[in-house]
Design an enzyme around this catalytic site. Sequence first.
Site, PDB file in Angstrom:
ATOM      1  N   ARG A 184      64.654  87.146  38.150  1.00 26.05           N
ATOM      2  CA  ARG A 184      64.155  85.772  38.131  1.00 26.05           C
ATOM      3  C   ARG A 184      65.299  84.814  37.813  1.00 26.05           C
ATOM      4  O   ARG A 184      66.136  85.094  36.956  1.00 26.05           O
ATOM      5  CB  ARG A 184      63.046  85.614  37.098  1.00 26.05           C
ATOM      6  CG  ARG A 184      61.797  86.397  37.415  1.00 26.05           C
ATOM      7  CD  ARG A 184      60.759  86.237  36.317  1.00 26.05           C
ATOM      8  NE  ARG A 184      60.104  87.513  36.056  1.00 26.05           N
ATOM      9  CZ  ARG A 184      59.471  87.813  34.938  1.00 26.05           C
ATOM     10  NH1 ARG A 184      59.413  86.941  33.938  1.00 26.05           N
ATOM     11  NH2 ARG A 184      58.898  88.987  34.795  1.00 26.05           N
TER      12      ARG A 184
ATOM     13  N   HIS B  60      55.733  86.654  26.289  1.00 24.31           N
ATOM     14  CA  HIS B  60      56.324  87.621  25.350  1.00 24.31           C
ATOM     15  C   HIS B  60      55.920  87.324  23.910  1.00 24.31           C
ATOM     16  O   HIS B  60      56.606  87.722  22.968  1.00 24.31           O
ATOM     17  CB  HIS B  60      57.859  87.628  25.435  1.00 24.31           C
ATOM     18  CG  HIS B  60      58.405  88.100  26.745  1.00 24.31           C
ATOM     19  ND1 HIS B  60      59.478  87.492  27.356  1.00 24.31           N
ATOM     20  CD2 HIS B  60      58.026  89.113  27.561  1.00 24.31           C
ATOM     21  CE1 HIS B  60      59.741  88.115  28.493  1.00 24.31           C
ATOM     22  NE2 HIS B  60      58.866  89.108  28.640  1.00 24.31           N
TER      23      HIS B  60
ATOM     24  N   GLU C 152      55.421  96.274  20.896  1.00 26.66           N
ATOM     25  CA  GLU C 152      54.290  95.432  21.274  1.00 26.66           C
ATOM     26  C   GLU C 152      52.961  96.169  21.121  1.00 26.66           C
ATOM     27  O   GLU C 152      51.947  95.563  20.761  1.00 26.66           O
ATOM     28  CB  GLU C 152      54.473  94.942  22.709  1.00 26.66           C
ATOM     29  CG  GLU C 152      55.639  93.966  22.847  1.00 26.66           C
ATOM     30  CD  GLU C 152      55.976  93.640  24.285  1.00 26.66           C
ATOM     31  OE1 GLU C 152      55.621  92.534  24.730  1.00 26.66           O
ATOM     32  OE2 GLU C 152      56.593  94.480  24.957  1.00 26.66           O
TER      33      GLU C 152
ATOM     34  N   ASN D  49      48.062  98.645  28.415  1.00 27.00           N
ATOM     35  CA  ASN D  49      48.823  97.586  29.074  1.00 27.00           C
ATOM     36  C   ASN D  49      48.815  97.912  30.557  1.00 27.00           C
ATOM     37  O   ASN D  49      49.574  98.761  31.018  1.00 27.00           O
ATOM     38  CB  ASN D  49      50.243  97.538  28.510  1.00 27.00           C
ATOM     39  CG  ASN D  49      51.090  96.440  29.140  1.00 27.00           C
ATOM     40  OD1 ASN D  49      50.645  95.740  30.053  1.00 27.00           O
ATOM     41  ND2 ASN D  49      52.322  96.293  28.683  1.00 27.00           N
TER      42      ASN D  49
ATOM     43  N   ARG E 105      46.565  94.300  26.454  1.00 23.46           N
ATOM     44  CA  ARG E 105      47.516  93.218  26.665  1.00 23.46           C
ATOM     45  C   ARG E 105      47.073  92.407  27.879  1.00 23.46           C
ATOM     46  O   ARG E 105      46.802  92.953  28.945  1.00 23.46           O
ATOM     47  CB  ARG E 105      48.915  93.764  26.916  1.00 23.46           C
ATOM     48  CG  ARG E 105      49.946  92.658  27.131  1.00 23.46           C
ATOM     49  CD  ARG E 105      51.190  93.151  27.816  1.00 23.46           C
ATOM     50  NE  ARG E 105      52.140  92.057  28.040  1.00 23.46           N
ATOM     51  CZ  ARG E 105      53.085  92.088  28.982  1.00 23.46           C
ATOM     52  NH1 ARG E 105      53.208  93.117  29.771  1.00 23.46           N
ATOM     53  NH2 ARG E 105      53.911  91.065  29.115  1.00 23.46           N
TER      54      ARG E 105
END
Length: 416
Positions: A248, A187, A392, A21, A98
């Site tokens: 965010r 996600h 993940e 990743n 990823r």
Amino acid sequence: MQTESAYRSQEMSKRLVLVINCGSSSIKFALRVEGEPSPILSGLAERLTTPEGVLRWRAGNERDEMKIADGLHSTAVAGILPLIDRFAKRPLTAVGHRVVHGGEHFTGAYVLDANAVRAIEESIPLAPLHNPANLIGIREAMAVFSKIPHVAIFDTAFHQTMPPHAYRYAVPEVLYSKYGVRRYGFHGTSHHFVANEASRLLGMDVGQGAWLTAHLGNGCSTCAVLNGKSLDTSMGMTPLEGVVMGTRSGDVDPNLPAYLSRTLGWDLAKTDYVLNHESGLLGLSGLSNDMRTLVAARSEGHAGATLAIDVYCYRLARSLAGLAVALPRLDGLVFTGGIGENSPLIREMTVGHLQILGLAIAPERNLTPPGNPAREIQAAGSPAILVIPTDEERQIAEESLALLDFDRIQPVPERD
């Protein structure tokens, strides 16, 4: 009775996947054995592109670090190679990567070739902060591990099952057909993993069930999952849309950039930076984007922290309640990610807004036990409420092997 040699043979037949990743200044990696719940090796190269670059790794009880003085991604990937040689007891089967944004090109995992890499490049305008970094990791890893398949797993691919009424914006059709303006969601790897784990935890067939999932980290998103397919999600064309996050803003009035331009003279770059890096929990609290810091400050009466948590939980609950309309029923709500797994307060406050769905938490079950295992925390009579640690890297490894198993190597489809 299985002999020791037969057991060893069976164990050695399990395949090995390196998961990578890659970010703009970091590379997270894990070496996973097929079917095993934990990696045999994991690590993080961080502060890349600076003289303070460092590679830290862990294998069982052993851990160490090495300096990456030149700060290069290529040096970090090269530093992983001897670790693979040391801890891998068999050859690598694949490298799983990823990739944040696959646009409409990718509806699932793909074996990387020149066409796939080019399609990822074409999606850079949709994820200018993420896809270039992902491509760095892909290119460096393909140079080092050149003789084995490399598989891309896309955050957006899981959400490609959303129907048009969920992913289309109410804008002129040409913006969608020519420029790809639509909701993609993110996600996906995490939402997919925890939905499958939820079905396992409740004794259902894996991949079955109607779930609301909440991935809560510095980035946050929610999703409605039915029988292993995403029907709707909170993030949109970019990861800025949706619920309140660490830095965010999540959803704001679409006319806000025009208003800020007229009244403050801000250009689009300034507004984009503020909404992505100075808003969310940080902007509301004036203190921090770290939920742990805010929970502690709230307990001491900090007004900004209290407001930030109140807004965060209300907007999260509103998103989950809205997504419920995509499902024919509700088998359960799943919390995951660093905040979802570790903050009893956030789970309690969020569920407190969801009485309309019949959800209620048992306070004594909501406490975080040692080891933080997957568990149910609902009160009697409530639909299931689950806390499930996400993994993940495991999902990426499993999807990489599944792609190779079913030989689903396909040409990258062209947009109309």
